[in-house]
Each structure stands twice: as C-alpha cells, then as structure tokens.
Scaffold this active site. Structure first.
Site, short mmCIF file in Angstrom:
data_model
loop_
_atom_site.label_atom_id
_atom_site.label_comp_id
_atom_site.label_asym_id
_atom_site.label_seq_id
_atom_site.Cartn_x
_atom_site.Cartn_y
_atom_site.Cartn_z
N GLY A 6 38.57 -75.26 15.82
CA GLY A 6 38.30 -76.37 16.84
C GLY A 6 37.20 -77.39 16.58
O GLY A 6 36.74 -78.08 17.45
N LEU B 246 48.59 -75.73 13.70
CA LEU B 246 49.17 -75.42 12.62
C LEU B 246 50.76 -75.01 12.71
O LEU B 246 51.30 -74.47 11.78
CB LEU B 246 48.77 -74.12 11.88
CG LEU B 246 47.16 -74.38 11.55
CD1 LEU B 246 46.32 -73.47 10.88
CD2 LEU B 246 46.88 -75.74 10.77
N HIS C 278 45.30 -84.60 8.68
CA HIS C 278 45.57 -83.57 7.77
C HIS C 278 44.75 -83.53 6.68
O HIS C 278 44.21 -84.61 6.38
CB HIS C 278 47.34 -84.04 7.17
CG HIS C 278 47.47 -83.00 6.15
ND1 HIS C 278 48.15 -82.12 6.30
CD2 HIS C 278 47.57 -83.31 4.62
CE1 HIS C 278 48.56 -81.47 5.34
NE2 HIS C 278 48.07 -82.12 4.36
N GLU D 161 37.20 -85.62 8.23
CA GLU D 161 38.03 -85.49 9.46
C GLU D 161 37.32 -85.84 10.80
O GLU D 161 37.61 -86.36 11.60
CB GLU D 161 38.39 -83.99 9.42
CG GLU D 161 39.41 -83.94 8.37
CD GLU D 161 39.95 -82.47 8.61
OE1 GLU D 161 40.32 -82.02 9.84
OE2 GLU D 161 40.23 -81.83 7.34
C1 GAR Z 1 41.41 -79.24 9.76
O1 GAR Z 1 40.84 -79.05 8.47
C2 GAR Z 1 42.79 -79.89 10.00
O2 GAR Z 1 42.82 -80.86 8.99
C3 GAR Z 1 43.60 -78.94 9.40
O3 GAR Z 1 43.34 -77.60 9.88
C4 GAR Z 1 41.99 -77.65 9.84
C5 GAR Z 1 41.61 -77.41 11.48
O4 GAR Z 1 39.98 -77.22 11.62
N1 GAR Z 1 45.10 -79.07 10.01
C6 GAR Z 1 46.24 -78.91 9.06
O5 GAR Z 1 46.05 -78.40 8.00
C7 GAR Z 1 47.51 -79.50 9.74
N2 GAR Z 1 48.61 -79.48 9.02
P1 GAR Z 1 39.21 -77.29 12.98
O6 GAR Z 1 40.26 -76.21 13.76
O7 GAR Z 1 37.96 -76.71 12.81
O8 GAR Z 1 39.49 -78.38 13.60
#
Ligand code: GAR
Length: 214
Positions: free
Chosen positions: A14, A92, A111, A181
């Site tokens: 998160g 996910l 992504h 991100e």
């Molecule tokens: C992030 O890197 C996001 O881009 C990726 O999961 C991670 C979550 O991090 N999402 C994907 O791979 C979707 N295809 P977070 O829980 O620390 O935000």
C-alpha cells in the site's frame, strides 16, 4: 466542486495508497477516499487505511464460489460507498468486465513497467522487475493508465522511465520504480479529480493545453 469519491483497491504493502493519502491530506487532490478494499486479509495497506481512519474492507475470494460473485461483492462495496473513481494501487487481480463496464473510463491503474512492455497476464509486482532484468532492457519505468476490458491495455495517462544499471536487482529496480509511481499516480488522480483529463480514443490529454500529461 465537491471532492471526487475514490475507492482504492490494493493487495499488499500500500505504498501507492499512502502516496494518495498524503496528497489528499495536503489538499493537492480534490478527492476523498471513501473505501479501501483488499483481496488479502494481511495486506499492510489495510493497516495504513485504518491508521488514517479510512473505511478498510477485506473481500475474501474464498468466500465466493466464482470470480463473478467475488467481483459483484467488490462492486457492491464500491456502490455502497458511492465511489466515483476506482484507483488500482497495487491490486494484483483482474477486475471483471462487469466492474470495468460499470466504471467505464473511471478506473485508473498503476503498472510497474513501460507498457506495452512487460505487462498483461502474469506480469505483476516483482515478476515484472525480474522479467525486465532477464530481458536485459536498458530502460524501465512506470505507467498510469485507464482500465479497459483487456489486461494493461487501456489508454495511457502518463509514463516515466528510469535506467536499468548493471548492478540492479529486483529489489533495487522495485525501489526505483516505486519512487516514480509515488509521483505519477497522485499526479494522474489529481488531474482526473480536477476534470483535466480528456480521453480521445487511445490518447489521453490534459484538457487545458491539449498536451501530453508527461
Ligand atoms: C506496485 O509496484 C504496483 O505498480 C504493482 O504492485 C506494486 C504495489 O506496491 N502493481 C502491479 O504489478 C499491477 N499489475 P504498493 O502495494 O506498495 O503500492
């Protein structure tokens, strides 16, 4: 304008949710998170949500006999919380067509790669960074896009790149990309909530100047 009601879907740590919370708190985003939904009970993002007195809901896939039923439960939680914009912040799973249809052009995903590379079915989280290293590309990055019926195929809002160095590992790449991100996602949500994103077929522009978001 009243704040846009946002539902954030997560599966894990998160950190992107945190970036959104921070920018909403400072008043940069004209939005209000009315619900945070996780498909994992132990997702740290749920704790982040509770720490900020946000409504945090775990929806258990195991309690549903089909993916359709699971997605309908999610849709019901979103509707009950009057969500106007869904943000997939490290969610996910693949949303069903029914949810995508109900929130047409109102779902934003982040992504961890430069779409159309290293995306689609099976490319999520650390797997993406491993694939980037295995392929030997020199650049990777992050992409924010609207969600359509495909997997990672919707119109791209913004992208930012970072170099892959010789000594990079999955963890170092993950950190570099997460850093991007945390800038890109809140920026896109801010523009959406300000009504400044225009979707023109596959292209997304900032409304006032018709420039690319980057
Ligand atoms: C992030 O890197 C996001 O881009 C990726 O999961 C991670 C979550 O991090 N999402 C994907 O791979 C979707 N295809 P977070 O829980 O620390 O935000």
């Amino acid at each position: 304008m009243p704040p846009v009601k946002i539902g954030v879907l997560i599966s894990g740590h998160g950190s992107n949710l945190q970036a959104l919370i921070d920018q909403i708190t400072t008043g940069k985003i004209n939005g209000q998170i009315t619900v945070v939904i996780s498909d994992r009970k132990d997702a740290y993002g749920l704790i982040r949500a509770e720490t900020h007195q946000l409504n945090a809901v775990f929806v258990d896939r195991k309690s549903c006999s089909t993916e359709t039923e699971f997605n309908r439960k999610i849709l019901a939680v979103l509707t009950n919380n009057e969500v106007q914009l869904i943000v997939l912040a490290g969610y996910l799973r693949i949303l069903s067509g029914e949810v995508v249809h109900a929130y047409h052009n109102r779902i934003i995903n982040i992504h961890p790669a430069l779409i159309p590379s290293f995306c689609g079915q099976g490319y999520y989280g650390k797997k993406v960074h491993q694939a980037v290293l295995d392929y030997g590309v020199k650049l990777t990055g992050a992409t924010v896009h609207f969600v359509d019926e495909g997997t990672d195929t919707g119109p791209i809002i913004s992208q930012r790149a970072v170099a892959v160095e010789r000594d990079d590992t999955v963890e170092s790449l993950q950190n570099k990309v997460l850093n991007l991100e945390h800038q890109l996602l809140p920026e896109a949500v801010m523009l959406y909530c300000a009504g400044k994103l225009k979707i023109d077929g596959r292209k997304v522009w900032r409304i006032e100047d018709e420039k690319s978001v980057n």
